[in-house]
Design a protein around this motif. Structure first.
Motif, short mmCIF file in Angstrom:
data_model
loop_
_atom_site.label_atom_id
_atom_site.label_comp_id
_atom_site.label_asym_id
_atom_site.label_seq_id
_atom_site.Cartn_x
_atom_site.Cartn_y
_atom_site.Cartn_z
N VAL A 160 16.56 6.95 16.80
CA VAL A 160 16.09 8.23 16.24
C VAL A 160 16.94 8.63 15.05
O VAL A 160 16.45 9.18 14.07
N SER A 161 18.26 8.32 15.13
CA SER A 161 19.18 8.62 14.03
C SER A 161 18.99 10.07 13.59
O SER A 161 19.14 10.99 14.39
N TRP A 162 18.67 10.31 12.31
CA TRP A 162 18.45 11.68 11.85
C TRP A 162 16.96 12.01 11.78
O TRP A 162 16.58 13.14 11.45
N LEU A 163 16.10 11.03 12.12
CA LEU A 163 14.65 11.22 11.98
C LEU A 163 14.08 11.80 13.28
O LEU A 163 13.32 11.16 13.99
N HIS A 164 14.45 13.05 13.57
CA HIS A 164 14.06 13.72 14.80
C HIS A 164 12.65 14.33 14.67
O HIS A 164 12.16 14.54 13.55
N PRO A 165 11.99 14.62 15.80
CA PRO A 165 10.60 15.13 15.77
C PRO A 165 10.37 16.33 14.84
O PRO A 165 9.35 16.35 14.14
N PRO A 166 11.27 17.34 14.78
CA PRO A 166 10.96 18.48 13.90
C PRO A 166 10.85 18.10 12.42
O PRO A 166 9.95 18.58 11.72
N ILE A 167 11.74 17.23 11.95
CA ILE A 167 11.66 16.86 10.53
C ILE A 167 10.54 15.87 10.29
O ILE A 167 9.92 15.87 9.22
N VAL A 168 10.22 15.03 11.29
CA VAL A 168 9.07 14.14 11.16
C VAL A 168 7.80 14.95 11.00
O VAL A 168 6.93 14.61 10.19
N GLN A 169 7.66 16.03 11.75
CA GLN A 169 6.47 16.88 11.65
C GLN A 169 6.39 17.54 10.28
O GLN A 169 5.30 17.63 9.69
N ALA A 170 7.53 17.97 9.74
CA ALA A 170 7.52 18.55 8.39
C ALA A 170 7.10 17.50 7.37
O ALA A 170 6.29 17.78 6.46
N PHE A 171 7.63 16.28 7.50
CA PHE A 171 7.25 15.20 6.60
C PHE A 171 5.76 14.86 6.74
O PHE A 171 5.08 14.57 5.75
N ARG A 172 5.24 14.93 7.98
CA ARG A 172 3.83 14.61 8.21
C ARG A 172 2.92 15.60 7.48
O ARG A 172 1.91 15.21 6.86
N VAL A 173 3.26 16.87 7.55
CA VAL A 173 2.48 17.90 6.84
C VAL A 173 2.49 17.62 5.34
O VAL A 173 1.45 17.69 4.67
N THR A 220 0.85 -1.20 0.00
CA THR A 220 0.00 0.00 0.00
C THR A 220 0.88 1.25 0.00
O THR A 220 2.09 1.17 0.24
N VAL A 221 0.26 2.39 -0.27
CA VAL A 221 0.95 3.69 -0.24
C VAL A 221 0.12 4.65 0.62
O VAL A 221 -1.11 4.74 0.46
N ASN A 222 0.79 5.33 1.54
CA ASN A 222 0.18 6.38 2.38
C ASN A 222 -0.96 5.87 3.25
O ASN A 222 -1.95 6.56 3.46
N GLN A 223 -0.82 4.67 3.79
CA GLN A 223 -1.85 4.13 4.67
C GLN A 223 -1.42 4.08 6.14
O GLN A 223 -2.26 3.88 7.01
N ASP A 224 -0.12 4.25 6.44
CA ASP A 224 0.32 4.20 7.84
C ASP A 224 1.64 4.95 8.00
O ASP A 224 2.69 4.35 8.26
N PHE A 225 1.58 6.27 7.87
CA PHE A 225 2.78 7.10 8.00
C PHE A 225 3.42 6.91 9.37
O PHE A 225 4.64 6.68 9.48
N ASP A 226 2.63 7.00 10.45
CA ASP A 226 3.18 6.89 11.80
C ASP A 226 3.76 5.50 12.05
O ASP A 226 4.76 5.36 12.75
N GLY A 227 3.14 4.48 11.48
CA GLY A 227 3.66 3.12 11.64
C GLY A 227 5.02 2.95 11.00
O GLY A 227 5.90 2.27 11.55
N VAL A 228 5.22 3.57 9.84
CA VAL A 228 6.52 3.49 9.17
C VAL A 228 7.58 4.25 9.96
O VAL A 228 8.70 3.77 10.13
#
Length: 411
Positions: free
Chosen positions: A205-218, A187-195
């Protein structure tokens, strides 16, 4: 930015890189140093009176001047910004930068070499079989003057059907992966938070920190919700206001070669030219961010996935995870075929690694990569990944491309 702040930011970037550098990345750096040593030995072996003319380009030269109020070059192939605005992130993606981050800074990266599969499809011409040829016998009459004898002669013309142009995917898929793919659905775009959660479990966390995750979520929300345009990045053309473009014509030079050694970085190379620059708005490029999911058929649980984005007909993989053996290989094979079955022209896989080479990826140098991005981002702005319902991965992998189906229907 004063020197002290610059040094603190560089220390933070170095600390991030040390934490996120995997064994594969360390091997990549080792291989890079070997290549540099080999290159140095080769140059030393050439006659001293022979000049090798190449155009050196500092990494900072690839940052468009209209972005410099918001983004600065940090060191080597890394840039830095204090803003996580989704519009800025989309603009950087459209210019060829791959955005990563620490907890306080956006760190766009423009690799010296990118691992890409381009093109995603190759043309093949089917061989003409004898059964495809049509023969229609024609009888003619020949008269011999001396005997007045009529002799029938049969001429058999051969009409050959021109070979049909077909297409095949350039993504390599092993037989074992195809066999295991029947266990999973796509599937595509069915579970962003799960991924995102899966990436955090596997990599930290590596480089996937909350600020960039929020930008990706938008960006993901604006991609999956209709009309699905994502973030519209501005296509901006810059030129010298006085009409003198001699200093900005490197990209049109056939001999242009990006041989600047990122290890010999010098911040003094930042282009702070006082020349007046004229900006022209040329339109928009939709930048879409996707979550890719692969589900276990029996358990219904998320088995693998990745985050990626598209700018025009280029798809870029950001990061991914796998929770089951072979699920990651199936996810890549399925996504690769799904991209090549559609209208995507290039799959950007980031830094070169062995498993990417097995998929069919090859290294593309920075100059060529940026030029290709600029060409493909306007080729088909409407191309979009969409798969709301779960489809068997094997069905996608063994399916024919849309171009091939269209061609067969036309024959």
């Amino acid at each position: 930015m004063n020197m002290r702040n610059r040094e603190e930011e560089q220390d933070q970037v170095e600390e991030l890189l040390e934490k996120t550098c995997s064994q594969d990345q360390q091997q990549e750096h080792t291989q890079k140093h070997k290549q540099i040593q080999t290159k140095t030995k080769t140059h030393e072996s050439k006659p001293p009176n022979r000049e090798i003319k190449r155009t050196k380009r500092h990494p900072s030269e690839f940052l468009p001047s209209y972005l410099r109020p918001f983004v600065q070059h940090s060191y080597k192939e890394f840039f830095i910004s204090l803003s996580f605005d989704p519009r800025l992130v989309a603009q950087l993606m459209m210019e060829g930068f791959l955005p990563i981050s620490n907890n306080h800074h956006l760190i766009p990266k423009l690799h010296k070499k990118r691992s890409v599969i381009y093109p995603l499809q190759r043309k093949i011409e089917s061989k003409i079989s004898e059964s495809s040829s049509t023969t229609t016998p024609i009888t003619t009459v020949t008269t011999t003057p001396t005997t007045s004898t009529i002799t029938p002669t049969t001429i058999t013309p051969t009409t050959t059907t021109p070979p049909a142009t077909k297409y095949e995917s350039c993504v390599h898929t092993s037989k074992s992966t195809i066999k295991k793919s029947k266990r999973y659905q796509f599937t595509v775009n069915q579970d962003f938070d799960g991924v995102v959660h899966g990436c955090h479990i596997q990599h930290g966390v590596s480089w996937l920190h909350p600020p960039i995750v929020q930008a990706f979520r938008v960006m993901n929300e604006q991609t999956k919700n209709e009309p699905g345009t994502g973030i519209s990045a501005n296509l901006i053309e810059q030129s010298q206001d006085d009409g003198d473009n001699d200093d900005n014509d490197n990209d049109d030079d056939d001999d242009d070669y990006d041989d600047y050694d990122d290890d010999d970085d010098d911040d003094d190379n930042d282009d702070d030219s006082s020349s007046k620059v004229k900006y022209t708005h040329m339109g928009f490029c939709p930048v879409r961010l996707y979550s890719i999911e692969v589900w276990n058929v029996k358990t219904g649980k998320l088995a693998a996935g990745e985050l990626g984005y598209s700018a025009g007909s280029v798809y870029t993989s950001l990061t991914g995870f796998t929770a089951e053996d072979s699920a990651g290989s199936v996810q890549l094979a399925t996504l690769g075929r799904y991209l090549s079955n559609g209208s995507f022209d290039m799959w950007d896989l980031g830094m070169g690694l062995e498993y990417k080479s097995r998929l069919g990826a090859k290294d593309m140098d920075r100059v060529q990569f940026v030029e290709t991005i600029h060409k493909l981002r306007i080729k088909d702005p409407n191309v979009r990944l969409k798969c709301d319902e779960r489809i068997g991965c094997k069905d996608i992998i063994i399916s024919k491309s849309q171009a091939d189906k269209k061609d067969l229907n036309d024959v």
